[in-house]
Design an enzyme around this catalytic site. Structure first.
Site, short mmCIF file in Angstrom:
data_model
loop_
_atom_site.label_atom_id
_atom_site.label_comp_id
_atom_site.label_asym_id
_atom_site.label_seq_id
_atom_site.Cartn_x
_atom_site.Cartn_y
_atom_site.Cartn_z
CG HIS A 212 -34.12 20.53 -4.51
ND1 HIS A 212 -33.33 21.60 -4.13
CD2 HIS A 212 -35.24 20.61 -3.75
CE1 HIS A 212 -33.97 22.29 -3.20
NE2 HIS A 212 -35.14 21.70 -2.95
N GLY B 98 0.81 -1.21 0.00
CA GLY B 98 0.00 0.00 0.00
C GLY B 98 0.84 1.26 0.00
#
Length: 466
Positions: A445, A40
Site C-alpha cells: 500500500h 525480431g
C-alpha cells in the site's frame, strides 16, 4: 564457405523463432536461423513494440491536453507527426539490432534469405531470386508468422485503406478514421488515433467489442471509449468502400439497414492468416487448418522432423505465446525431462488502449459453460487510493473462482497499467493457487495492485474498501 549442416534450423526470426534458436543453442544444439526480412519479426518491427511507442506518445498527448487537473497549464500543446513516427521506428530498430546481438552471442548462425522445405531434413535457400547453398538438419522449426487478413471489397491499398503496417507510419494525421475490427489490434489503433485528435469510428461484426474478453470488461471499455468520443457499431459489417481523391466512403450494414460514412482513412484489422505459402509444405504430411499449421502439444507437425510455432499455428496469436512454444519445442527435441505442454488458459492477453485491458483464464460465461459453479468478485479503481492519486480512477478488476475447489478460474482487468499487473494472476494460476493463498497474500500500500486483492476478497464477501 558458410556451414550448412545443423542440429536445428529455425525458419523465421520473430519472437517465437529467435527465442527458440537461442534456447536450442543454450542446450548445446548447433542452430541456424533463416530470416528474409527483419530480425525480431513482425512483432518487434511492425507490431508489439513500435505500437507501444506510438501509444505512449498518444498517452502523453492526452495528458498534455488535461494538465489542468494536476495544476499545470500549457498553451497550445502540439505534436510533430514526423518525429512521433521516427521515434517509434527508432525503438524498433534498436531492439532488432539487439536480437542480432543475442543470436551472435549465443553462436546462432543467421542466414539472410528465404527458406523452403526441400525434402527430409533439407531447407532450400534463396536471396533476391538466386539460389544459395541448401541447409540440412534433422529438425526444422517453422516460425513464419502471419499477415493481415483481407476483407473482400475493402482490400488495403496502403494509401486510403491501411493494414497495421501503414497505420504505424502515417504521412499525415487523418482527421477522421474508420477501424474495421475491435480486437486488440483494431482497438489499439483506434485508441492511438483518438488520443491524437482524430475522429474515430469502430465497426465490429460481433455483438460486442473486444469479443475474447469477459463481457463486463467489454461493456466497461465501450463506455470508456464512447466517453472519449469514439463512435462504435457492433453487430455491424462494412460491405463496401468507395475511394475518393483523399477519402473513403464506407457502407456499413447494421440491423438490416445501411448507412454511409466518409472518412479520411480506413484501418482493416479483422484478423490474420498464417504464412503457409512458399515454404515447401506441398508434398509433406503437414496439415493446414484454416490457414494455420496443425501441431500437437509439443509443436510437432505430422511430418517427422518438422515443427511449427507462433502465429503460424493455433491461437492465441500472441508474441509471448510464440516464445513459450519455441522453448517447449526445442526442450522436447533436446530430450529434457519434465517439459510441460502449453496450457493456453494460462496465456495472458493484453490490449494497450486507454484504459488498458488484461486477462487470463476463463471468462465468467466460459466458466459457467464449462460446468463450474462460480464465485465472482469485483473491485473498482474508484475505491483505490493510488488510482485516484494518479488521476486514473477509471477501471475495475474481476475475479472468477470455482466454488468447490477455490481455484482461480479467471481474472479480468481494465484500467491504468493493468497489463503490468495481470502477471500476478498469471503466476497464481500457474502455481494452482486458490482463494486461500490469495486472500492471505499481502499487497503493498498504496498501489493499484491492491484492487487485485480486493477483487479476490469480494468474491468471498470480504472486501474491505467496497
Amino acid at each position: 564457405m558458410a556451414e550448412t549442416s545443423f542440429d536445428l534450423i529455425v525458419l523465421g526470426a520473430g519472437p517465437g523463432g529467435y527465442v527458440a534458436a537461442i534456447r536450442a543453442a543454450q542446450l548445446g544444439m548447433k542452430t541456424a536461423v533463416v530470416e528474409r526480412e527483419h530480425l525480431g519479426g513482425i512483432c518487434l518491427n511492425w507490431g508489439c513494440i513500435p505500437t507501444k511507442a506510438l501509444l505512449r506518445t498518444s498517452e502523453i498527448n492526452h495528458l498534455l491536453h488535461n494538465l489542468g487537473e494536476f495544476g499545470f497549464a500549457a498553451d497550445n500543446p502540439r505534436f510533430d507527426l514526423t518525429k512521433v513516427v521516427k521515434r517509434s521506428r527508432a525503438v524498433a530498430r534498436q531492439l532488432s539490432s539487439g536480437v542480432g546481438y543475442l543470436l551472435k552471442k549465443n553462436k546462432v548462425t543467421v542466414f539472410d534469405a528465404e527458406g523452403k522445405l526441400a525434402g527430409k531434413g533439407k531447407l532450400a535457400l534463396a536471396k533476391d531470386g538466386k539460389a544459395l547453398p541448401a541447409l540440412d538438419a534433422p529438425h526444422i522449426l517453422l516460425a513464419t508468422g502471419a499477415r493481415a487478413r483481407e476483407l473482400p471489397g475493402v482490400e488495403a491499398d496502403g494509401k486510403l485503406i491501411w493494414t497495421y503496417k501503414q497505420a504505424m507510419v502515417p504521412p499525415v494525421m487523418p482527421r477522421s478514421l474508420l477501424v474495421i475490427g475491435s480486437g486488440a489490434i483494431g482497438i489499439e489503433f483506434a485508441s492511438f488515433y483518438r488520443n491524437m485528435g482524430a475522429a474515430v469510428t469502430v465497426v465490429e461484426v460481433l455483438d460486442r467489442i473486444l469479443p475474447v474478453e469477459d463481457a463486463e470488461v467489454s461493456a466497461f471499455a465501450r463506455k470508456a471509449f464512447e466517453k472519449q468520443g469514439m463512435e462504435i457499431f457492433t453487430g455491424a459489417s462494412v460491405t463496401a468502400a468507395r475511394k475518393g481523391a483523399d477519402n473513403v466512403t464506407a457502407t456499413i450494414e447494421l440491423a438490416g439497414r445501411t448507412r454511409e460514412i466518409t472518412v479520411d482513412r480506413v484501418i482493416s484489422a479483422i484478423g490474420i492468416v498464417g504464412n503457409v505459402e512458399g515454404i515447401g509444405l506441398e508434398g509433406t504430411a503437414v496439415k493446414i487448418e484454416k490457414t494455420h499449421v496443425a501441431v500437437d502439444e509439443f509443436c510437432r507437425t505430422d511430418e517427422a522432423g518438422v515443427y511449427a510455432i507462433g502465429d503460424l499455428v493455433g491461437p492465441p496469436w500472441l508474441a509471448h505465446k510464440a516464445s513459450h512454444e519455441g522453448v517447449i519445442c526445442v526442450e522436447k527435441i533436446a530430450g529434457l525431462n519434465g517439459v510441460h505442454p502449453l496450457d493456453t488458459s494460462n496465456v495472458p492477453g493484453c490490449t494497450y488502449c486507454r484504459p488498458q485491458i488484461a486477462s487470463v483464464g476463463l471468462t465468467e460465461a466460459a466458466a459457467r459453460a464449462n460446468g463450474h459453479e462460480v464465485r465472482v468478485g469485483h473491485f473498482p479503481f474508484l475505491g483505490n487510493g493510488k488510482a485516484i492519486a494518479l488521476g486514473e480512477p477509471e477501471g475495475m478488476v474481476k475475479t472468477v473462482f470455482d466454488v468447490k475447489t477455490g481455484a482461480l478460474l479467471g481474472a479480468h482487468m481494465v484500467g491504468a497499467e493493468v497489463t503490468e499487473m495481470i502477471q500476478g494472476f498469471v503466476i497464481a494460476r500457474t502455481l494452482e493457487t486458490t482463494e486461500a493463498e490469495l486472500t492471505e497474500t499481502i499487497f503493498p500500500h498504496p498501489t493499484v495492485s491492491e484492487t487485485m486483492h480486493e477483487a479476490v476478497l469480494d468474491a468471498y464477501g470480504r472486501a474491505i474498501h467496497f
